[in-house]
Structure formats: C-alpha cells, structure tokens
Design a protein around this motif. Sequence first.
Motif, short mmCIF file in Angstrom:
data_model
loop_
_atom_site.label_atom_id
_atom_site.label_comp_id
_atom_site.label_asym_id
_atom_site.label_seq_id
_atom_site.Cartn_x
_atom_site.Cartn_y
_atom_site.Cartn_z
N VAL A 1 0.86 -1.25 0.16
CA VAL A 1 0.00 -0.15 -0.08
C VAL A 1 1.00 1.32 0.09
O VAL A 1 0.28 2.41 -0.40
CB VAL A 1 -1.08 -0.12 1.17
CG1 VAL A 1 -1.98 -0.93 1.10
CG2 VAL A 1 -0.26 -0.14 2.52
N ASN A 2 2.05 1.10 0.32
CA ASN A 2 3.18 2.42 0.13
C ASN A 2 3.70 2.63 -1.22
O ASN A 2 4.39 3.56 -1.24
CB ASN A 2 4.16 2.20 1.41
CG ASN A 2 3.76 2.04 2.64
OD1 ASN A 2 2.75 2.64 3.00
ND2 ASN A 2 4.08 0.96 3.19
N GLY A 3 3.28 1.79 -1.99
CA GLY A 3 3.73 1.97 -3.77
C GLY A 3 5.21 1.32 -3.67
O GLY A 3 6.04 1.86 -4.55
N ASN A 4 5.41 0.39 -3.08
CA ASN A 4 6.51 -0.59 -3.13
C ASN A 4 6.39 -1.76 -4.22
O ASN A 4 5.26 -2.36 -3.93
CB ASN A 4 7.25 -1.17 -2.06
CG ASN A 4 7.75 -0.10 -0.97
OD1 ASN A 4 8.33 0.79 -1.64
ND2 ASN A 4 7.24 0.15 0.19
N PHE A 5 7.09 -1.82 -5.12
CA PHE A 5 6.50 -2.90 -6.35
C PHE A 5 7.75 -4.05 -6.47
O PHE A 5 8.70 -3.72 -6.59
CB PHE A 5 6.28 -2.11 -7.59
CG PHE A 5 5.32 -1.18 -7.49
CD1 PHE A 5 3.87 -1.40 -7.30
CD2 PHE A 5 5.58 0.06 -7.68
CE1 PHE A 5 3.16 -0.44 -7.23
CE2 PHE A 5 4.89 1.27 -7.48
CZ PHE A 5 3.32 1.04 -7.53
N ASP A 6 7.27 -5.15 -6.72
CA ASP A 6 8.10 -6.12 -7.37
C ASP A 6 7.55 -6.61 -8.50
O ASP A 6 6.34 -6.53 -8.49
CB ASP A 6 8.22 -7.54 -6.30
CG ASP A 6 9.02 -7.20 -5.18
OD1 ASP A 6 9.95 -6.33 -4.90
OD2 ASP A 6 8.84 -7.92 -3.76
N PHE A 7 8.26 -7.02 -9.62
CA PHE A 7 7.80 -7.36 -10.79
C PHE A 7 8.30 -8.90 -11.32
O PHE A 7 9.26 -9.13 -10.94
CB PHE A 7 8.28 -6.30 -11.64
CG PHE A 7 8.36 -4.97 -11.62
CD1 PHE A 7 7.10 -4.27 -11.99
CD2 PHE A 7 9.29 -4.01 -10.79
CE1 PHE A 7 6.89 -3.06 -11.72
CE2 PHE A 7 8.89 -2.74 -10.58
CZ PHE A 7 7.65 -2.13 -10.80
N TYR A 8 7.34 -9.45 -12.02
CA TYR A 8 7.70 -10.80 -12.51
C TYR A 8 6.92 -11.06 -13.80
O TYR A 8 6.19 -9.94 -14.27
CB TYR A 8 6.77 -11.76 -11.41
CG TYR A 8 7.21 -11.65 -10.08
CD1 TYR A 8 8.51 -12.28 -9.34
CD2 TYR A 8 6.71 -10.79 -8.97
CE1 TYR A 8 8.86 -12.28 -8.09
CE2 TYR A 8 7.10 -10.75 -7.79
CZ TYR A 8 8.09 -11.32 -7.21
OH TYR A 8 8.62 -11.16 -6.13
N ARG A 9 7.33 -12.08 -14.33
CA ARG A 9 6.74 -12.41 -15.64
C ARG A 9 6.33 -13.74 -15.38
O ARG A 9 6.62 -14.83 -14.54
CB ARG A 9 7.91 -12.65 -16.64
CG ARG A 9 8.43 -11.11 -17.03
CD ARG A 9 8.96 -10.77 -18.34
NE ARG A 9 9.38 -9.38 -18.49
CZ ARG A 9 8.83 -8.62 -18.82
NH1 ARG A 9 7.62 -8.62 -19.24
NH2 ARG A 9 9.47 -7.30 -18.78
#
Length: 131
Positions: free
Chosen positions: A110-118
């Motif tokens: 909810v703080n706008g930290n993101f992890d990215f996956y495929r």
Amino acid sequence: MMKKYQELLKSAENALANAYAPYSQFKVGAAIRAQNGKIYQGCNVENVSYPCGTCAESGAIAAMVADGEKKIREILIVAEKKAKIMPCGACRQRIKEFADEKTVIISADVNGNFDFYRIMDLLPCAFEELE
Ligand code: THU
C-alpha cells in the motif's frame, strides 16, 4: 514510489476496500491494465462454503473478458494485511491464459513498493494442450 503504476495501485486498492473476506479477514485487490489501455478491477469474494470463494485476480480477469478484452499488459495485486503477496497457483494459471512474455505481474504494497515478475518465471513448465 513508481509513478507509472500509481493508477493501477489506486484501482486495486479501491477494489480491496470492497473485498468480501469475513472468513479469512484477508482482503485482496487486483487491477489489470489490458491491451486496450483500460483498467479492470477485482477483489476476493469469499463464501460460507469456503471452496466457493474467488480470488481478486479471478474477478479482475472476469471483468476484462466480459468487456471483450483478452490480453493482460500488467496485473497488480495488493493485500491489506501483508506487505506483498504473490498470486496463488490457480491464479497463475488464470493469468497465463491471457498473458504473454511481455505481461508484467506486479506485487505491490500500500506504500507503493513494487516487485515485478513474468508469467514464465511464476509458472514454468505450464500445462499446454497437445497439438
Ligand atoms: N487470495 C486472493 O484473492 N488472491 C491471491 O492470489 C491469494 C489469496 C484470497 C483468497 C482468500 O479469500 C484470501 O485471499 C485468503 O486466502
């Protein structure tokens, strides 16, 4: 804070606020940006008969398909009670149906930290129908 994904996060959070999770108390929201640029939301919807409950990703995918869209560009998932969550196994399979190698799966807090996956990393050796 990555600006690019703020709109998607907001949308997933709006859905999360409406999540129906009286049994697990674990609210989840999902938002898809489809090929057409539109955003589709979903939340988990539980049921007194527990296995009948549906995941947030399922709801967002259903909304996209009902609107005539078949390609997920980005799908973001956010939960209320945990920093970041990953899509469950069944939802990985559901995402795969409408994803390609460029589709980005985003685990957000909810703080706008993101992890990215495929999808090929989250669901390697996936089931394919025979020719
Ligand atoms: N849940 C989701 O909505 N998405 C996931 O990827 C993982 C789990 C929901 C299902 C259930 O309503 C609650 O979270 C607890 O498992």
